[in-house]
Design an enzyme around this catalytic site. Structure first.
Site, short mmCIF file in Angstrom:
data_model
loop_
_atom_site.label_atom_id
_atom_site.label_comp_id
_atom_site.label_asym_id
_atom_site.label_seq_id
_atom_site.Cartn_x
_atom_site.Cartn_y
_atom_site.Cartn_z
N ASP A 1 11.12 32.89 -0.67
CA ASP A 1 11.07 31.79 -1.65
C ASP A 1 12.40 31.75 -2.41
O ASP A 1 12.45 31.57 -3.61
CB ASP A 1 9.89 32.03 -2.61
CG ASP A 1 9.60 30.82 -3.47
OD1 ASP A 1 9.97 29.69 -3.08
OD2 ASP A 1 8.99 31.00 -4.54
N SER B 1 20.68 38.22 -1.31
CA SER B 1 19.88 38.74 -0.21
C SER B 1 20.69 39.59 0.77
O SER B 1 20.30 40.70 1.14
CB SER B 1 19.27 37.53 0.53
OG SER B 1 18.24 37.90 1.37
N HIS C 1 17.15 27.28 -1.10
CA HIS C 1 16.59 26.32 -0.16
C HIS C 1 17.64 25.61 0.68
O HIS C 1 17.34 24.62 1.35
CB HIS C 1 15.72 25.30 -0.90
CG HIS C 1 14.41 25.88 -1.36
ND1 HIS C 1 14.12 27.21 -1.22
CD2 HIS C 1 13.33 25.33 -1.95
CE1 HIS C 1 12.91 27.44 -1.71
NE2 HIS C 1 12.41 26.32 -2.17
N HIS D 1 7.54 29.85 1.39
CA HIS D 1 7.13 28.83 0.42
C HIS D 1 7.95 27.55 0.57
O HIS D 1 9.06 27.59 1.07
CB HIS D 1 7.30 29.38 -1.02
CG HIS D 1 6.58 28.56 -2.04
ND1 HIS D 1 7.14 28.23 -3.26
CD2 HIS D 1 5.35 27.99 -2.02
CE1 HIS D 1 6.26 27.52 -3.96
NE2 HIS D 1 5.17 27.36 -3.23
N ASP D 2 7.36 26.46 0.10
CA ASP D 2 8.02 25.14 0.05
C ASP D 2 8.21 24.53 1.42
O ASP D 2 9.31 24.09 1.78
CB ASP D 2 9.36 25.23 -0.71
CG ASP D 2 9.17 25.67 -2.14
OD1 ASP D 2 8.28 25.12 -2.81
OD2 ASP D 2 9.88 26.58 -2.59
N SER E 1 5.08 34.42 -9.32
CA SER E 1 4.53 34.89 -8.03
C SER E 1 4.59 36.41 -7.95
O SER E 1 3.70 37.04 -7.36
CB SER E 1 5.29 34.26 -6.87
OG SER E 1 6.68 34.37 -7.04
N ASP F 1 16.22 38.99 -6.49
CA ASP F 1 16.75 37.73 -7.03
C ASP F 1 18.06 38.05 -7.75
O ASP F 1 18.12 39.04 -8.49
CB ASP F 1 15.74 37.12 -8.03
CG ASP F 1 15.99 35.64 -8.29
OD1 ASP F 1 17.16 35.27 -8.57
OD2 ASP F 1 15.04 34.86 -8.22
N GLY G 1 19.79 31.61 -10.57
CA GLY G 1 19.25 30.30 -10.19
C GLY G 1 19.87 29.77 -8.91
O GLY G 1 20.97 30.17 -8.53
MG MG Z 1 9.28 28.10 -4.10
#
Ligand code: MG
Length: 206
Positions: free
Chosen positions: A137, A120, A140, A165-166, A48, A67, A71
């Site tokens: 993004d 973040s 989650h 997103h998502d 993205s 980021d 992960g």
């Molecule tokens: Mg995503």
């Protein structure tokens, strides 16, 4: 949609982004890139990021790609979205940064994309730059998604774009945290609806 300078192997790159969502990110980033930089939260291997970067190139805008590159929960060893290619066995860590740098280099976006390797909250602590677009993004979990929204939404300029997103209305289709944050943003009175593309929600800051 014809996107200039898109790497030929973009669809082989690791990532979780549908083509219509990628094109929507490109369109919106391009439309607001004269207002300031774009911030992406959760770059993974840079798929993205490449669409955002190409969109910013003409205006000479910057994409900050945030980021920690370790992960999310679901990418860790033994979890559902774990990719063994991205596991550093020497250090025993999941690591997407090497692949990210390779992909950004391949797309010739090293002078547009500025990686911010951090979580973040840490990155936001001293942040003062106004943003033309924020793309959420990242993690989650509800905690991670809320943190991303609260940390970065205040830096979004009027007329700027918030993309999340998502989004899944149905809990069986995916986690509910991004959708909860999306609903919160819509209920805040601070945004107007722009569009929904697949699982991507796009709002404009009033
Ligand atoms: Mg995503």
């Amino acid at each position: 949609m014809n996107i200039k300078n898109l790497p030929a192997d973009i669809h082989d790159m690791k990532g979780f982004l549908a083509e219509d969502e990628a094109e929507a990110l490109y369109r919106h980033a391009q439309a607001v890139s004269s207002l300031g930089p774009v911030l992406e939260i959760g770059s993974y291997c840079g798929k993205s990021t490449i669409y955002l970067g190409l969109a910013c190139r003409d205006a000479g805008a910057t994409v900050f790609a945030l980021d920690h590159h370790r992960g999310s929960e679901e990418h860790q060893k033994g979890e559902f979205f774990h990719d063994p290619d991205l596991y550093d066995a020497n250090d025993e860590v999941f690591d997407t940064f090497r692949e990210f740098r390779r992909n950004i280099g391949k797309a010739q976006l090293n002078d547009i994309v500025v990686p911010v390797v951090s979580d973040s909250e840490t990155a936001a602590r001293q942040w003062q730059t106004e943003l033309a677009m924020v793309f959420i993004d990242g993690g989650h979990s509800l905690d991670a998604a809320l943190t991303d929204y609260r940390c970065w939404m205040p830096h979004l300029v009027r007329g700027g774009i918030l993309a999340i997103h998502d989004l899944f209305e149905d809990a069986h289709a995916g986690g509910q945290a991004p959708y909860a944050v999306y609903r919160m943003a819509r209920a805040s009175g601070l945004f107007e609806d722009v569009e929904r593309v697949n699982s991507l929600g796009v709002l404009r800051r009033l």
